[in-house]
Enzyme design. Structure first.
Site, PDB file in Angstrom:
ATOM      1  N   ASP A 213     -49.912   8.291  91.360  1.00 56.73           N
ATOM      2  CA  ASP A 213     -49.716   8.322  89.898  1.00 56.73           C
ATOM      3  C   ASP A 213     -48.774   7.199  89.488  1.00 56.73           C
ATOM      4  OD1 ASP A 213     -47.913  10.571  91.343  1.00 56.73           O
ATOM      5  OD2 ASP A 213     -46.744   9.482  89.855  1.00 56.73           O
ATOM      6  N   ASP A 215     -46.034   7.769  87.727  1.00 54.84           N
ATOM      7  CA  ASP A 215     -44.828   8.491  87.314  1.00 54.84           C
ATOM      8  C   ASP A 215     -44.903   8.725  85.800  1.00 54.84           C
ATOM      9  OD1 ASP A 215     -42.521   9.835  88.105  1.00 54.84           O
ATOM     10  OD2 ASP A 215     -41.265   8.206  87.417  1.00 54.84           O
TER      11      ASP A 215
HETATM   12  N1  LIG Z   1     -44.139  10.513  90.319  1.00 50.65           N
HETATM   13  C1  LIG Z   1     -43.637  11.104  91.400  1.00 50.65           C
HETATM   14  N2  LIG Z   1     -42.317  11.365  91.481  1.00 50.65           N
HETATM   15  C2  LIG Z   1     -41.801  11.945  92.599  1.00 50.65           C
HETATM   16  N3  LIG Z   1     -42.540  12.321  93.643  1.00 50.65           N
HETATM   17  C3  LIG Z   1     -43.851  12.087  93.595  1.00 50.65           C
HETATM   18  N4  LIG Z   1     -44.833  12.352  94.485  1.00 50.65           N
HETATM   19  C4  LIG Z   1     -45.976  11.923  93.958  1.00 50.65           C
HETATM   20  N5  LIG Z   1     -45.784  11.386  92.734  1.00 50.65           N
HETATM   21  C5  LIG Z   1     -44.468  11.483  92.482  1.00 50.65           C
END
Ligand SMILES: Nc1ncnc2[nH]cnc12
Ligand SMILES: CSC[C@H]1O[C@H](OP(=O)(O)O)[C@H](O)[C@@H]1O
Length: 295
Positions: A213, A215
């Protein structure tokens, strides 16, 4: 530096979405006890193309443990007791850079530790040690990971800084912007203190981070959710599995002594005078530090 070689016992620590290794021959789950408490799960022992491999699901089968409640010390101690010589960690991460889109693999070479609610060392009162974390990842393991990514045609980047946040909540947007301003590449919740403890236990360590992703900083992408992470993990599970199977044979033959010091990190790290050491603590450290505490 010695040019002698030995056979490795490789361990894979599986992160979110990676709770098993399929295709392991003679696979058996076995309890390995630790003097530091309960590991996340039993260890899975088996062979891949005739070569031994150990697997540990970081969050336990069924993903029972949150990043904060994982007993990282017990996990690393148990792997050391099992005879593990090298660790490949597999982790889901959020991307902090436009160019690392979901599905990319980042071969981490640096960490920023923002965690604050975890046991981070095997040592302490009664036996103090300070290991170097300047270069936390084994270049030898990273070379093998890179060769495997190339062989499989996976989108990857060699080198990247992983920010470890405490969690379990995802970041606020202000935090996400802050980490980007630091130049960090990806964010996750687990690789610290895991990498620090592997160093203390003298086990060379490398992380392959799978981007799931953006974030919450990216104006054109939804903010991270578990649902989105799981969707990307599922779509890329075959790539992660192939990567593990391709990399293991490449590190089976290893130098007797890792050139970067990953497997002799304690050589000059202990500072407590032998007469001032706490015998109980020394006993607990039999696997992690037995090499330097003996004699
Ligand atoms: N955006 C994110 N922040 C922290 N841990 C994660 N693991 C997968 N995506 C994450
Ligand atoms: C399920 S998203 C958040 C979760 O995933 C990552 O774990 P791991 O490194 O074990 O793959 C992240 O660090 C969080 O623990």
């Amino acid at each position: 530096m010695s040019s002698q070689t030995r056979k490795a016992l490789v361990a894979v620590i599986g992160g979110s979405g990676v709770y098993n290794i399929d295709g392991l021959e003679n696979a058996r789950w076995q309890t390995v006890t630790s003097s530091f408490g309960e590991p996340s799960d039993e260890l899975l022992f088996g062979e891949l193309d005739g070569q031994p491999l150990v697997f540990l699901p970081r969050h336990g089968r069924g993903h029972r443990l949150s990043p904060t409640t994982i007993n990282y010390r017990a996990n690393i101690d148990a792997l050391k007791r099992a005879g593990v010589t090298d660790i490949i960690s597999v982790s889901a991460v959020g991307s902090l850079k436009e160019e690392y889109a979901p599905g990319h693999f980042v071969l981490i070479d640096q960490f920023i530790d923002r965690t604050f609610a975890r046991e981070k060392t095997f040592f302490g009162t009664g036996c103090v040690a300070h290991v170097s974390m300047a270069h936390p990842v084994s270049t030898r393991l990273m070379d093998a990971l890179e060769a495997s990514c190339k062989q499989l045609g996976l989108p990857y980047a060699r080198g990247g800084t992983y920010v470890t946040m405490e969690g379990p909540q995802f970041s606020t947007q202000a935090e996400s912007f802050l980490y980007r301003s630091w130049g960090a590449d990806v964010i996750g919740m687990t690789n610290m203190p895991e990498a620090k403890l592997a160093r203390e236990a003298e086990i060379p360590y490398a992380t392959v981070a799978m981007v799931t992703d953006y974030d919450c900083w990216h104006p054109d992408h939804d903010h991270v959710t578990v649902e989105a992470v799981v969707k990307v993990l599922t779509a890329n599970a075959d790539n992660a599995r192939s990567l593990v199977k391709t990399v293991a044979p490449k590190i089976y033959d290893r130098p007797l002594v890792d050139a970067q010091g990953g497997d002799h990190a304690l050589e000059f790290a202990l500072i407590t005078h032998p007469e001032a050491r706490d015998p109980e603590m020394v006993a607990k450290l039999d696997a992690v530090a037995g090499r330097v505490l003996k004699g």
